[in-house]
Design an enzyme around this catalytic site. Sequence first.
Site, PDB file in Angstrom:
ATOM      1  NE  ARG A   1      36.205  49.060  24.534  1.00 59.46           N
ATOM      2  CZ  ARG A   1      36.196  48.511  25.747  1.00 59.46           C
ATOM      3  NH1 ARG A   1      37.227  48.676  26.561  1.00 59.46           N
ATOM      4  NH2 ARG A   1      35.163  47.797  26.158  1.00 59.46           N
TER       5      ARG A   1
ATOM      6  N   GLY B   1      27.868  49.081  30.627  1.00 55.03           N
ATOM      7  CA  GLY B   1      27.183  50.191  31.287  1.00 55.03           C
ATOM      8  C   GLY B   1      27.357  51.502  30.558  1.00 55.03           C
TER       9      GLY B   1
ATOM     10  NE  ARG C   1      33.299  42.747  28.357  1.00 58.39           N
ATOM     11  CZ  ARG C   1      34.016  43.831  28.546  1.00 58.39           C
ATOM     12  NH1 ARG C   1      34.662  43.986  29.675  1.00 58.39           N
ATOM     13  NH2 ARG C   1      34.060  44.773  27.628  1.00 58.39           N
TER      14      ARG C   1
ATOM     15  CG  ASP D   1      34.124  43.193  35.324  1.00 53.86           C
ATOM     16  OD1 ASP D   1      34.700  42.754  36.335  1.00 53.86           O
ATOM     17  OD2 ASP D   1      34.001  44.409  35.103  1.00 53.86           O
ATOM     18  CG  ASN D   2      37.711  44.976  33.518  1.00 49.30           C
ATOM     19  OD1 ASN D   2      36.691  45.195  32.868  1.00 49.30           O
ATOM     20  ND2 ASN D   2      38.068  45.730  34.537  1.00 49.30           N
TER      21      ASN D   2
ATOM     22  CG  ASP E   1      28.396  59.628  33.716  1.00 51.04           C
ATOM     23  OD1 ASP E   1      28.924  58.549  33.374  1.00 51.04           O
ATOM     24  OD2 ASP E   1      29.055  60.657  33.975  1.00 51.04           O
TER      25      ASP E   1
HETATM   26  P1  AMP Z   1      35.337  48.959  34.570  1.00 54.91           P
HETATM   27  O1  AMP Z   1      35.929  48.709  35.910  1.00 54.91           O
HETATM   28  O2  AMP Z   1      35.678  50.292  33.977  1.00 54.91           O
HETATM   29  O3  AMP Z   1      35.631  47.854  33.616  1.00 54.91           O
HETATM   30  O4  AMP Z   1      33.751  49.018  34.765  1.00 54.91           O
HETATM   31  C1  AMP Z   1      33.020  48.088  35.532  1.00 54.91           C
HETATM   32  C2  AMP Z   1      31.559  48.173  35.199  1.00 54.91           C
HETATM   33  O5  AMP Z   1      31.054  49.481  35.457  1.00 54.91           O
HETATM   34  C3  AMP Z   1      31.211  47.888  33.752  1.00 54.91           C
HETATM   35  O6  AMP Z   1      30.001  47.201  33.732  1.00 54.91           O
HETATM   36  C4  AMP Z   1      31.091  49.253  33.149  1.00 54.91           C
HETATM   37  O7  AMP Z   1      30.273  49.258  32.017  1.00 54.91           O
HETATM   38  C5  AMP Z   1      30.480  50.039  34.288  1.00 54.91           C
HETATM   39  N1  AMP Z   1      30.793  51.474  34.224  1.00 54.91           N
HETATM   40  C6  AMP Z   1      31.987  52.052  34.481  1.00 54.91           C
HETATM   41  N2  AMP Z   1      31.900  53.389  34.344  1.00 54.91           N
HETATM   42  C7  AMP Z   1      30.625  53.666  33.988  1.00 54.91           C
HETATM   43  C8  AMP Z   1      29.901  54.864  33.700  1.00 54.91           C
HETATM   44  N3  AMP Z   1      30.480  56.053  33.744  1.00 54.91           N
HETATM   45  N4  AMP Z   1      28.601  54.744  33.376  1.00 54.91           N
HETATM   46  C9  AMP Z   1      28.006  53.547  33.329  1.00 54.91           C
HETATM   47  N5  AMP Z   1      28.619  52.388  33.592  1.00 54.91           N
HETATM   48  C10 AMP Z   1      29.913  52.441  33.920  1.00 54.91           C
HETATM   49 MG    MG Z   2      35.268  46.704  32.339  1.00 55.67          MG
END
Ligand code: AMP
Ligand code: MG
Length: 538
Positions: A205, A122, A212, A281-282, A154
């Site tokens: 990175r 995202g 994943r 997903d992580n 965003d």
């Molecule tokens: P995370 O928990 O940080 O691994 O994020 C979970 C999901 O939300 C992933 O698909 C990320 O790409 C998306 N995501 C987290 N923060 C943002 C952001 N600020 N803008 C767009 N996508 C985000």
């Molecule tokens: Mg993630």
Amino acid sequence: MDGMIDDDGPASTARAATPARAGEDAPPGGPVRWPELRFDNSYARLPEAFHTRLAAAPLPRPRTVAVSADAARLLGLAAQRAAEPEFAEVFAGNRVPEGAEPLAAVYAGHQFGVWAGRLGDGRALLLGEVAGPEGSWEIQLKGSGRTPYSRGADGRAVLRSSIREFLCSEAMAALGIPTTRALAIVASDLPVVRESVESAAVVTRLSPSFVRFGSFEHFYAAGDAAHLQQLADYVIARFYPELAREADPYLALLGEVLRRTASLVARWQAVGFCHGVMNTDNMSILGLTIDYGPFGFLDAFDAGHVCNHSDDSGRYSYAMQPRIAEWNCWCLAQALMPLVAARGHGPDDAKAVLTRWGAAFDAAHRAALRAKLGLAQAHPDDHALIEALFERLQADRIDFTLFFRRLSRVRAGAADAGHDAAGNTAVDGADDGAGPCRDLAIDRAALDAWLARYRRRLALEARGDAERAAAMDRVNPKYVLRNHLAEIAIRRAREGDDSEVARLLKVLQRPYDEQPGHEAYAALPPDWASGLQVSCSS
Ligand code: AMP
Ligand code: MG
């Protein structure tokens, strides 16, 4: 599910093949030619269902905050590149290195135990894969703008979380814990709204692969067995080639990922690392630590510690991490079932693989704890000895990192030598070396009882004190990325002084070494650190 741009897709600048510049900045240059970066983009060659090609959204007035020379070496990227103006442009996403084919990957996942549907990069872009001196690395920009998978967010990352991810990636690598790496942080004065207004940054990175568990779940949920198989075959061919010869390569893949994940989490536990958001997903298909968000290292030991302020139920507490990782392996198994079934196997066969978790984790965890205590030989009471220590750590909230580092100074002793009123010197005049550990305890009598037991146990070891201490110092770090250390570096960087990020990086790159003059980085957290909160907001 097909990787097409959807309604809440990226802003038009992010869709353009060549990124346009924001505002009145100079027009973008063409691709940057860095001959040492030799791209060969296997993920981009996978079908459209796997990703969406797009350019980064430009980041105005980028400045390089920090670079990891160790990570640059992995790519074969010359160190002097970091001083070139193109460096900040490339790793802000404003210019593309020749040979890169930027894309956002699609995936899905279970978040906090609940199916979350389609997710995907995202706010990240995979530039491509570079053949480094010792292997291939995917280069990914995180915080590079909106993508079709942004779900209304965003697409940005703030400087605060970028510094934390950068430092922790490199710190974990130096600890010897499997992890994605971080090459650089590039910052901008572009405002980004979180709980307050912060500023944007991009962290670059590196990983052999960013696939994943959730990448598999995506195609499974879509009922797309063909692409599910293509993903599995891609992962096996590139990263687990020996499994292709197995009767059922997909069950074998599950087994190997489970083994690596168990070993990874055992090492997290041993070093007091809390991931904070162990959603599927992580979870890396390579068994790497991935997606550093609200992570934390234990200061005062607390098995129930929850490092993520957004984790109300404590699902991802320190003590829960092994069980959650196992649960995530069940999700991966579920996603692989169509492939397993096509090979004539069923749920019971997958369950037989999953039941290996307990033994795999326990073996890795016990080995890590034995090494922390300096126990090279096995004795029947060792498990009880270790359990008793964790009771002490928990009861007195003893600092986890400092305690084990100091434990290496304890000397073997056939009987309890006792200690004087100051708690430091044995009554018989011989220093038992346990004083620095005692200093960390509240109930000193209780810890002393344990230390006496430990010293008697050490007397059974073939290794002498000096040899054992050296071995313990190679597994018990002196320097870890405590929250307050990251916070100090972040506050300075926000004020325009990036030097603390570099200084801290240098310390964390040698976590097991004594580093004279840097004791402050190994000290107990200051009082103000207890008020620090890290959440999913990044
Ligand atoms: P995370 O928990 O940080 O691994 O994020 C979970 C999901 O939300 C992933 O698909 C990320 O790409 C998306 N995501 C987290 N923060 C943002 C952001 N600020 N803008 C767009 N996508 C985000
Ligand atoms: Mg993630």
